[in-house]
Write a protein that holds these residues in place. Structure first.
Motif, PDB file in Angstrom:
ATOM      1  N   SER A  61      28.480  29.638  33.811  1.00 50.91           N
ATOM      2  CA  SER A  61      27.620  29.065  34.844  1.00 50.91           C
ATOM      3  C   SER A  61      28.373  28.898  36.162  1.00 50.91           C
ATOM      4  O   SER A  61      27.846  29.195  37.236  1.00 50.91           O
ATOM      5  CB  SER A  61      27.074  27.711  34.379  1.00 50.91           C
ATOM      6  N   VAL A  62      29.610  28.432  36.083  1.00 51.45           N
ATOM      7  CA  VAL A  62      30.429  28.269  37.289  1.00 51.45           C
ATOM      8  C   VAL A  62      30.700  29.630  37.938  1.00 51.45           C
ATOM      9  O   VAL A  62      30.591  29.788  39.160  1.00 51.45           O
ATOM     10  CB  VAL A  62      31.754  27.557  36.961  1.00 51.45           C
ATOM     11  N   SER A  63      31.051  30.622  37.110  1.00 54.26           N
ATOM     12  CA  SER A  63      31.336  31.961  37.614  1.00 54.26           C
ATOM     13  C   SER A  63      30.101  32.574  38.270  1.00 54.26           C
ATOM     14  O   SER A  63      30.179  33.148  39.363  1.00 54.26           O
ATOM     15  CB  SER A  63      31.822  32.850  36.472  1.00 54.26           C
ATOM     16  N   LEU A  64      28.951  32.441  37.612  1.00 54.88           N
ATOM     17  CA  LEU A  64      27.701  32.993  38.152  1.00 54.88           C
ATOM     18  C   LEU A  64      27.304  32.282  39.440  1.00 54.88           C
ATOM     19  O   LEU A  64      26.868  32.921  40.408  1.00 54.88           O
ATOM     20  CB  LEU A  64      26.588  32.866  37.109  1.00 54.88           C
TER      21      LEU A  64
ATOM     22  N   PRO B 138      29.153  42.856  40.705  1.00 53.56           N
ATOM     23  CA  PRO B 138      28.626  42.100  39.562  1.00 53.56           C
ATOM     24  C   PRO B 138      29.665  41.847  38.475  1.00 53.56           C
ATOM     25  O   PRO B 138      29.534  40.910  37.687  1.00 53.56           O
ATOM     26  CB  PRO B 138      27.480  42.982  39.045  1.00 53.56           C
ATOM     27  N   ILE B 139      30.729  42.670  38.437  1.00 52.11           N
ATOM     28  CA  ILE B 139      31.776  42.484  37.428  1.00 52.11           C
ATOM     29  C   ILE B 139      32.498  41.156  37.621  1.00 52.11           C
ATOM     30  O   ILE B 139      33.170  40.658  36.702  1.00 52.11           O
ATOM     31  CB  ILE B 139      32.793  43.655  37.488  1.00 52.11           C
ATOM     32  N   SER B 140      32.362  40.555  38.809  1.00 54.81           N
ATOM     33  CA  SER B 140      33.030  39.277  39.094  1.00 54.81           C
ATOM     34  C   SER B 140      32.661  38.202  38.076  1.00 54.81           C
ATOM     35  O   SER B 140      33.493  37.359  37.731  1.00 54.81           O
ATOM     36  CB  SER B 140      32.649  38.780  40.493  1.00 54.81           C
ATOM     37  N   ILE B 141      31.416  38.218  37.619  1.00 54.24           N
ATOM     38  CA  ILE B 141      30.947  37.184  36.690  1.00 54.24           C
ATOM     39  C   ILE B 141      31.776  37.218  35.407  1.00 54.24           C
ATOM     40  O   ILE B 141      32.195  36.173  34.894  1.00 54.24           O
ATOM     41  CB  ILE B 141      29.446  37.390  36.381  1.00 54.24           C
ATOM     42  N   LEU B 142      32.031  38.427  34.891  1.00 55.36           N
ATOM     43  CA  LEU B 142      32.860  38.569  33.696  1.00 55.36           C
ATOM     44  C   LEU B 142      34.336  38.410  34.028  1.00 55.36           C
ATOM     45  O   LEU B 142      35.080  37.754  33.292  1.00 55.36           O
ATOM     46  CB  LEU B 142      32.614  39.942  33.060  1.00 55.36           C
ATOM     47  N   ALA B 143      34.765  38.990  35.145  1.00 51.66           N
ATOM     48  CA  ALA B 143      36.187  38.974  35.512  1.00 51.66           C
ATOM     49  C   ALA B 143      36.714  37.558  35.671  1.00 51.66           C
ATOM     50  O   ALA B 143      37.839  37.253  35.263  1.00 51.66           O
ATOM     51  CB  ALA B 143      36.390  39.769  36.804  1.00 51.66           C
ATOM     52  N   ASN B 144      35.921  36.683  36.275  1.00 51.48           N
ATOM     53  CA  ASN B 144      36.357  35.305  36.469  1.00 51.48           C
ATOM     54  C   ASN B 144      36.664  34.616  35.143  1.00 51.48           C
ATOM     55  O   ASN B 144      37.605  33.822  35.043  1.00 51.48           O
ATOM     56  CB  ASN B 144      35.296  34.502  37.231  1.00 51.48           C
ATOM     57  N   LEU B 145      35.863  34.913  34.118  1.00 53.23           N
ATOM     58  CA  LEU B 145      36.051  34.275  32.812  1.00 53.23           C
ATOM     59  C   LEU B 145      37.396  34.653  32.201  1.00 53.23           C
ATOM     60  O   LEU B 145      38.001  33.861  31.473  1.00 53.23           O
ATOM     61  CB  LEU B 145      34.920  34.680  31.858  1.00 53.23           C
ATOM     62  N   ILE B 146      37.869  35.864  32.501  1.00 49.13           N
ATOM     63  CA  ILE B 146      39.124  36.347  31.921  1.00 49.13           C
ATOM     64  C   ILE B 146      40.310  36.021  32.816  1.00 49.13           C
ATOM     65  O   ILE B 146      41.363  35.571  32.346  1.00 49.13           O
ATOM     66  CB  ILE B 146      39.044  37.870  31.691  1.00 49.13           C
ATOM     67  N   ILE B 147      40.139  36.219  34.115  1.00 50.76           N
ATOM     68  CA  ILE B 147      41.260  36.126  35.044  1.00 50.76           C
ATOM     69  C   ILE B 147      41.624  34.686  35.393  1.00 50.76           C
ATOM     70  O   ILE B 147      42.805  34.363  35.560  1.00 50.76           O
ATOM     71  CB  ILE B 147      40.959  36.949  36.313  1.00 50.76           C
ATOM     72  N   VAL B 148      40.631  33.799  35.485  1.00 46.91           N
ATOM     73  CA  VAL B 148      40.920  32.402  35.850  1.00 46.91           C
ATOM     74  C   VAL B 148      41.915  31.747  34.889  1.00 46.91           C
ATOM     75  O   VAL B 148      42.893  31.130  35.326  1.00 46.91           O
ATOM     76  CB  VAL B 148      39.615  31.583  35.947  1.00 46.91           C
ATOM     77  N   PRO B 149      41.726  31.846  33.557  1.00 45.85           N
ATOM     78  CA  PRO B 149      42.728  31.249  32.651  1.00 45.85           C
ATOM     79  C   PRO B 149      44.113  31.866  32.810  1.00 45.85           C
ATOM     80  O   PRO B 149      45.124  31.160  32.720  1.00 45.85           O
ATOM     81  CB  PRO B 149      42.152  31.523  31.257  1.00 45.85           C
ATOM     82  N   LEU B 150      44.167  33.180  33.064  1.00 52.37           N
ATOM     83  CA  LEU B 150      45.463  33.843  33.226  1.00 52.37           C
ATOM     84  C   LEU B 150      46.169  33.372  34.494  1.00 52.37           C
ATOM     85  O   LEU B 150      47.386  33.153  34.498  1.00 52.37           O
ATOM     86  CB  LEU B 150      45.279  35.356  33.258  1.00 52.37           C
ATOM     87  N   VAL B 151      45.408  33.207  35.577  1.00 54.79           N
ATOM     88  CA  VAL B 151      46.012  32.722  36.821  1.00 54.79           C
ATOM     89  C   VAL B 151      46.505  31.286  36.638  1.00 54.79           C
ATOM     90  O   VAL B 151      47.564  30.911  37.156  1.00 54.79           O
ATOM     91  CB  VAL B 151      45.003  32.811  37.986  1.00 54.79           C
ATOM     92  N   SER B 152      45.741  30.481  35.900  1.00 54.06           N
ATOM     93  CA  SER B 152      46.187  29.118  35.605  1.00 54.06           C
ATOM     94  C   SER B 152      47.531  29.144  34.885  1.00 54.06           C
ATOM     95  O   SER B 152      48.441  28.367  35.201  1.00 54.06           O
ATOM     96  CB  SER B 152      45.151  28.394  34.740  1.00 54.06           C
ATOM     97  N   LEU B 153      47.651  30.052  33.919  1.00 52.80           N
ATOM     98  CA  LEU B 153      48.901  30.186  33.173  1.00 52.80           C
ATOM     99  C   LEU B 153      50.043  30.625  34.094  1.00 52.80           C
ATOM    100  O   LEU B 153      51.172  30.121  33.985  1.00 52.80           O
ATOM    101  CB  LEU B 153      48.710  31.191  32.038  1.00 52.80           C
ATOM    102  N   VAL B 154      49.756  31.554  35.013  1.00 55.18           N
ATOM    103  CA  VAL B 154      50.782  32.032  35.943  1.00 55.18           C
ATOM    104  C   VAL B 154      51.295  30.888  36.818  1.00 55.18           C
ATOM    105  O   VAL B 154      52.503  30.759  37.056  1.00 55.18           O
ATOM    106  CB  VAL B 154      50.227  33.171  36.823  1.00 55.18           C
ATOM    107  N   ILE B 155      50.375  30.043  37.311  1.00 57.45           N
ATOM    108  CA  ILE B 155      50.776  28.926  38.176  1.00 57.45           C
ATOM    109  C   ILE B 155      51.653  27.943  37.405  1.00 57.45           C
ATOM    110  O   ILE B 155      52.681  27.474  37.905  1.00 57.45           O
ATOM    111  CB  ILE B 155      49.530  28.211  38.735  1.00 57.45           C
TER     112      ILE B 155
END
Length: 230
Positions: free
Chosen positions: A141-144, A163-180
């Motif tokens: 919901s947040v991504s959409l 439109p791929i952003s909706i799916l990409a955010n679900l995968i990439i956001v946790p990874l970026v959190s881990l990187v930080i």
């Protein structure tokens, strides 16, 4: 994939910084009130260190408003905090309102605040809904909501719809959190031992390489994005 805003230093990154700082201060057994007081100058130091662009200033000001609210034991309203941050930034430099980063930064957060609760409501989750399902629905919901709020701006400025952003955010956001978080560990390790920092750096580099590879694979999926003429 429409996820460059995640890599840029903005509200998401500042939020991770706030969480990490408060967590570390809690581990050091510093009282809650003093944790908030210490976190505020650390945020301003971070803001200056990374360049103090509009998105960073906006996120820092919002975080400081929230922390001050906690210090005063007052409830904070996200739209009021967002409005105050915009007022301060535009008061200092009114031309920021024409900046693409400024517009996307504020519109995306406003979209999340206003649209995501309605999208979540559309799923009609029950009280006994599994926690994992609830988390997935909230994340989607947040991504959409962010995508819907910024799609018009992205199409206008960059002539692209993603439109791929909706799916990409679900995968990439946790990874970026881990990187930080790994970046914090790397910084602390460097203060302790160069050898420790070397292994922390290898881990950070591996996760970042994985992150960019996933973003690339998502970008080449069919119908991941559409170029539009002006």
């Amino acid at each position: 994939t429409g996820t460059a805003h995640i890599i840029a230093i903005s509200g998401f990154n500042v939020g991770i910084v706030v969480f990490t700082v408060l967590f570390l201060l809690k581990v050091l057994r510093i009282k809650r009130k003093y944790r908030y007081l210490l976190a505020i100058p650390i945020l301003f130091i971070h803001m200056c260190a990374v360049g103090a662009q509009a998105s960073v200033v906006r996120a820092t000001l919002m975080a400081v408003v929230v922390l001050i609210g906690y210090l005063l034991e007052r409830d904070t309203d996200i739209i009021n905090s967002l409005s105050l941050a915009a007022l301060i930034i535009l008061g200092y430099n009114p031309r920021q309102i024409f900046d693409i980063g400024f517009q996307l930064s504020f519109v995306s957060l406003l979209g999340i605040v206003l649209l995501s609760p309605r999208i979540i409501g559309g799923f009609k989750l029950k009280a006994k809904t599994n926690a994992a399902v609830r988390f997935l629905v909230n994340s989607l919901s947040v991504s959409l909501a962010a995508w819907l709020a910024t799609a018009g701006f992205t199409a206008y400025y960059f002539s692209i719809i993603t439109p791929i952003s909706i799916l990409a955010n679900l995968i990439i956001v946790p990874l970026v959190s881990l990187v930080i978080i790994l970046g914090f560990i790397l910084s602390l390790a460097a203060m302790i031992s160069p050898a420790t920092a070397f292994f922390a750096g290898l881990t950070t580099d591996f996760v970042m390489s994985w992150l960019f590879n996933i973003a690339h694979q998502l970008s080449i999926l069919p119908f991941s994005y559409f170029s539009i003429g002006r």
